[in-house]
Design a protein around this motif. Structure first.
Motif, PDB file in Angstrom:
ATOM      1  N   GLU A   1      13.444 -22.784  22.357  1.00  0.00           N
ATOM      2  CA  GLU A   1      13.287 -22.033  23.608  1.00  0.00           C
ATOM      3  C   GLU A   1      14.146 -22.621  24.714  1.00  0.00           C
ATOM      4  N   ILE A   2      14.160 -23.937  24.795  1.00  0.00           N
ATOM      5  CA  ILE A   2      14.946 -24.601  25.835  1.00  0.00           C
ATOM      6  C   ILE A   2      16.434 -24.337  25.626  1.00  0.00           C
ATOM      7  N   GLN A   3      16.883 -24.378  24.380  1.00  0.00           N
ATOM      8  CA  GLN A   3      18.295 -24.135  24.095  1.00  0.00           C
ATOM      9  C   GLN A   3      18.698 -22.715  24.466  1.00  0.00           C
ATOM     10  N   VAL A   4      17.805 -21.749  24.208  1.00  0.00           N
ATOM     11  CA  VAL A   4      18.086 -20.363  24.607  1.00  0.00           C
ATOM     12  C   VAL A   4      18.171 -20.269  26.126  1.00  0.00           C
ATOM     13  N   ALA A   5      17.215 -20.907  26.810  1.00  0.00           N
ATOM     14  CA  ALA A   5      17.201 -20.864  28.281  1.00  0.00           C
ATOM     15  C   ALA A   5      18.422 -21.550  28.861  1.00  0.00           C
ATOM     16  N   ALA A   6      18.871 -22.603  28.195  1.00  0.00           N
ATOM     17  CA  ALA A   6      20.025 -23.347  28.699  1.00  0.00           C
ATOM     18  C   ALA A   6      21.342 -22.718  28.267  1.00  0.00           C
ATOM     19  N   GLY A   7      21.274 -21.728  27.380  1.00  0.00           N
ATOM     20  CA  GLY A   7      22.490 -21.125  26.854  1.00  0.00           C
ATOM     21  C   GLY A   7      23.388 -20.562  27.927  1.00  0.00           C
ATOM     22  N   MET A   8      22.800 -19.832  28.882  1.00  0.00           N
ATOM     23  CA  MET A   8      23.597 -19.247  29.956  1.00  0.00           C
ATOM     24  C   MET A   8      24.236 -20.337  30.799  1.00  0.00           C
ATOM     25  N   PHE A   9      23.485 -21.414  31.009  1.00  0.00           N
ATOM     26  CA  PHE A   9      24.006 -22.518  31.813  1.00  0.00           C
ATOM     27  C   PHE A   9      25.271 -23.079  31.170  1.00  0.00           C
ATOM     28  N   ASN A  10      25.202 -23.310  29.860  1.00  0.00           N
ATOM     29  CA  ASN A  10      26.329 -23.920  29.173  1.00  0.00           C
ATOM     30  C   ASN A  10      27.456 -22.918  28.919  1.00  0.00           C
ATOM     31  N   ALA A  11      27.088 -21.680  28.561  1.00  0.00           N
ATOM     32  CA  ALA A  11      28.097 -20.679  28.230  1.00  0.00           C
ATOM     33  C   ALA A  11      28.953 -20.327  29.437  1.00  0.00           C
ATOM     34  N   GLU A  12      28.307 -20.216  30.592  1.00  0.00           N
ATOM     35  CA  GLU A  12      29.037 -19.817  31.784  1.00  0.00           C
ATOM     36  C   GLU A  12      29.460 -21.003  32.636  1.00  0.00           C
ATOM     37  N   LYS A  13      29.146 -22.210  32.161  1.00  0.00           N
ATOM     38  CA  LYS A  13      29.494 -23.425  32.900  1.00  0.00           C
ATOM     39  C   LYS A  13      29.069 -23.312  34.354  1.00  0.00           C
ATOM     40  N   TYR A  14      27.785 -23.100  34.523  1.00  0.00           N
ATOM     41  CA  TYR A  14      27.238 -22.889  35.860  1.00  0.00           C
ATOM     42  C   TYR A  14      27.562 -24.068  36.760  1.00  0.00           C
TER      43      TYR A  14
ATOM     44  N   VAL B   1       8.247 -21.429  38.048  1.00  0.00           N
ATOM     45  CA  VAL B   1       8.673 -20.027  38.036  1.00  0.00           C
ATOM     46  C   VAL B   1      10.175 -19.830  37.900  1.00  0.00           C
ATOM     47  N   PHE B   2      10.984 -20.860  38.155  1.00  0.00           N
ATOM     48  CA  PHE B   2      12.430 -20.669  38.143  1.00  0.00           C
ATOM     49  C   PHE B   2      13.021 -20.949  36.759  1.00  0.00           C
ATOM     50  N   PRO B   3      14.071 -20.205  36.383  1.00  0.00           N
ATOM     51  CA  PRO B   3      14.725 -20.468  35.088  1.00  0.00           C
ATOM     52  C   PRO B   3      15.455 -21.804  35.123  1.00  0.00           C
ATOM     53  N   LEU B   4      15.747 -22.332  33.946  1.00  0.00           N
ATOM     54  CA  LEU B   4      16.331 -23.661  33.841  1.00  0.00           C
ATOM     55  C   LEU B   4      17.629 -23.787  34.626  1.00  0.00           C
ATOM     56  N   ARG B   5      18.479 -22.774  34.563  1.00  0.00           N
ATOM     57  CA  ARG B   5      19.775 -22.862  35.225  1.00  0.00           C
ATOM     58  C   ARG B   5      19.662 -22.930  36.742  1.00  0.00           C
ATOM     59  N   LEU B   6      18.538 -22.436  37.295  1.00  0.00           N
ATOM     60  CA  LEU B   6      18.349 -22.409  38.746  1.00  0.00           C
ATOM     61  C   LEU B   6      17.275 -23.368  39.228  1.00  0.00           C
ATOM     62  N   ARG B   7      16.564 -24.000  38.299  1.00  0.00           N
ATOM     63  CA  ARG B   7      15.319 -24.685  38.668  1.00  0.00           C
ATOM     64  C   ARG B   7      15.524 -25.755  39.741  1.00  0.00           C
ATOM     65  N   ALA B   8      16.498 -26.616  39.564  1.00  0.00           N
ATOM     66  CA  ALA B   8      16.675 -27.716  40.508  1.00  0.00           C
ATOM     67  C   ALA B   8      17.034 -27.200  41.899  1.00  0.00           C
ATOM     68  N   GLN B   9      18.018 -26.300  41.971  1.00  0.00           N
ATOM     69  CA  GLN B   9      18.481 -25.814  43.271  1.00  0.00           C
ATOM     70  C   GLN B   9      17.437 -24.925  43.949  1.00  0.00           C
ATOM     71  N   ALA B  10      16.787 -24.053  43.170  1.00  0.00           N
ATOM     72  CA  ALA B  10      15.770 -23.175  43.752  1.00  0.00           C
ATOM     73  C   ALA B  10      14.551 -23.973  44.199  1.00  0.00           C
ATOM     74  N   SER B  11      14.172 -24.985  43.434  1.00  0.00           N
ATOM     75  CA  SER B  11      13.064 -25.846  43.847  1.00  0.00           C
ATOM     76  C   SER B  11      13.422 -26.597  45.120  1.00  0.00           C
ATOM     77  N   ALA B  12      14.688 -26.991  45.223  1.00  0.00           N
ATOM     78  CA  ALA B  12      15.142 -27.654  46.444  1.00  0.00           C
ATOM     79  C   ALA B  12      15.021 -26.717  47.640  1.00  0.00           C
ATOM     80  N   LEU B  13      15.368 -25.447  47.443  1.00  0.00           N
ATOM     81  CA  LEU B  13      15.256 -24.469  48.523  1.00  0.00           C
ATOM     82  C   LEU B  13      13.808 -24.303  48.955  1.00  0.00           C
ATOM     83  N   GLY B  14      12.893 -24.256  47.978  1.00  0.00           N
ATOM     84  CA  GLY B  14      11.475 -24.167  48.314  1.00  0.00           C
ATOM     85  C   GLY B  14      10.992 -25.390  49.069  1.00  0.00           C
ATOM     86  N   ALA B  15      11.454 -26.571  48.644  1.00  0.00           N
ATOM     87  CA  ALA B  15      11.064 -27.799  49.334  1.00  0.00           C
ATOM     88  C   ALA B  15      11.581 -27.817  50.761  1.00  0.00           C
ATOM     89  N   VAL B  16      12.770 -27.265  50.971  1.00  0.00           N
ATOM     90  CA  VAL B  16      13.316 -27.180  52.337  1.00  0.00           C
ATOM     91  C   VAL B  16      12.412 -26.313  53.208  1.00  0.00           C
TER      92      VAL B  16
END
Length: 482
Positions: free
Chosen positions: A227-240, A385-400
């Protein structure tokens, strides 16, 4: 089983070390409204305006750490972002301890705020990513638990060190706050990196090794890893890159928009309902209710701290059994009732004896309902609630959003209370709390017992009802189809 949970403890200790949004304030006698004393005239000569700035600046500045924390944690990993946060916080605490004047104290406060910003962003993300789904809610609640414990220790330390000379006691109180964050330095040799971050870096075997130590069976590990590899696939494929992440956040698709509303909205509602004002300025509230004498004020504020800590412990046992949403309903409705009763008590009963008792009951009730629901669940939801590719940045936005809301409330409470009275201020808080009930009903999903990847499917389902109403049964059917 002990081995499978061994890594969560250091995170709790780190939270205790970073606590000072409330603790560093409340543990310095005259630097906080939490404990009345005469340090402002005897030592640093701090005015009321400087007091408001000192209380609120930490929350405002911490947004810088939260913003930087998302990109940093994606670059160097969740584990070493924790280490960086601890170092920055320790430096700030040391500067405050040795501060010869208000300006230097503010510099230390700013450094501590940056460290705390990193901490409030990365701690729930790290815990959510490393925890098994069945216990994720309870484990992700630990940051809020140790924030409460830190505040309580801040209250208690005031009493413990109150017999020392004024110019020494508050410095010791600040210096003691360094010790827990030092412990995290040793804990870093024990805790692992987030398996989801490792997958993002294509370090699959390392991720599997971590999952094997936090899950019961190899079959479950392989399922989670897939599941994690599928979720991370977009991150790696598109070099986010960071720009791509922020582009998706600023121009979100409908599913991402619902995620942002739920994750960031709950962060803001946690703060704008006035919990920091209730905790930081509780002596002001009790004075307005008619309590006289520092001893009585100290006893009342310690009661608030104990109540807050006790009910957060209750939340740990309920969050993965009852679920997030039922606890949020109990919390927000209870807070609305207590805030309205506090406003009514201060406005009608004034300084009567009955009014004092009702004011203490209302304040303790407010922090109790906060601690059993929106306090800990806010951090749980914003890390889920955030997908893996956005989790860190979106969580940071919520913390702000959380830190800005907290800072504005803390820095304006005294001025607003003077303009519309303390009773009027808490009436406004009760209205905002009532709005949070509606927000929970329309925008917050139930995420109990689901993996982070399953939760993502809920928001991707285009068959959802209008708005943000989401049923986890839809996610179950989607997973089964897979």
């Amino acid at each position: 089983m002990a081995q499978k949970r061994m890594w969560y403890f250091p995170m709790k200790v780190y939270q205790l070390g970073k606590i000072p949004p409330g603790t560093l304030c409340s543990s310095v006698p005259s630097l906080s409204p939490s404990i009345p004393c005469s340090l402002d005239t005897e030592d640093l000569k701090i005015t009321e305006v400087q007091e408001e700035v000192l209380v609120g600046i930490l929350s405002i500045i911490s947004l810088l750490g939260s913003l930087a924390g998302g990109k940093t944690s994606d670059a160097i990993g969740r584990k070493w972002t924790i280490a960086f946060a601890a170092i920055v916080f320790q430096t700030g605490a040391a500067v405050m301890t040795l501060a010869p004047n208000f300006r230097v104290l503010i510099v230390g406060r700013i450094l501590a705020g940056v460290g705390i910003g990193f901490g409030v962003m990365i701690a729930p993300v790290y815990i959510a990513e490393i925890s098994p789904a069945v216990a994720r809610g309870s484990l992700t609640s630990f940051p809020e638990i140790f924030i409460n414990l830190g505040i309580l220790l801040g209250y208690v330390s005031n009493y413990a060190f109150s017999g020392l000379p004024t110019h020494i006691s508050w410095r010791i109180m600040l210096g003691v706050g360094i010790l827990p964050s030092v412990f995290i330095g040793f804990a870093l040799f024990v805790i692992p990196e987030s398996p989801r971050w490792l997958v993002m870096q294509n370090r699959i075997e390392e991720a599997r090794a971590v999952l094997l130590k936090t899950n019961e069976s190899e079959r479950e590990v392989e399922e989670r890893l897939a599941e994690i590899q599928v979720a991370a696939g977009m991150f790696n494929a598109e070099k986010y890159e960071a720009k791509s992440v922020w582009r998706e956040i600023l121009k979100p698709s409908p599913p991402v928009r619902r995620m942002l509303i739920a994750g960031c909205g709950i962060q803001c509602f946690q703060q704008i309902t006035g919990i920091d004002a209730t905790v930081y300025y509780s002596p002001t509230i009790f004075k307005d209710a008619g309590i006289k004498g520092n001893t009585q004020l100290l006893a009342a504020t310690v009661a608030v701290g104990f109540t807050k800590t006790l009910f957060i412990l209750i939340a740990i046992f309920l969050i993965d059994k009852v679920g997030r949403k039922p606890l949020l309903y109990i919390s927000t409705i209870g807070m609305t009732t207590c805030l309205f009763c506090l406003s009514l008590t201060l406005a009608v009963l004034g300084k009567e004896k009955m009014g004092i008792g009702l004011a203490i009951l209302a304040v303790c009730g407010n922090v109790a309902f906060f601690s059993v629901g929106i306090g800990p669940i806010c951090w749980v939801l914003s890390s889920e609630v955030f997908p893996l590719r956005l989790r860190a940045q979106a969580s940071a936005l919520g913390a702000v959003g959380s830190r800005v809301s907290s800072g504005l409330i803390a820095m304006s409470f005294l001025s607003v209370s003077r303009a519309i009275t303390v009773a009027g201020t808490f009436f406004v808080f009760s209205i905002l709390s009532a709005l949070s009930v509606a927000f929970v009903y329309t925008c917050v999903p139930e995420t109990k017992g689901k993996s982070l990847e399953q939760i993502e499917l809920v928001f991707q389902n285009e068959g959802e009802a209008r708005g943000c109403k989401m049923e986890m049964g839809d996610a179950e059917r989607l997973v089964q189809r897979e």
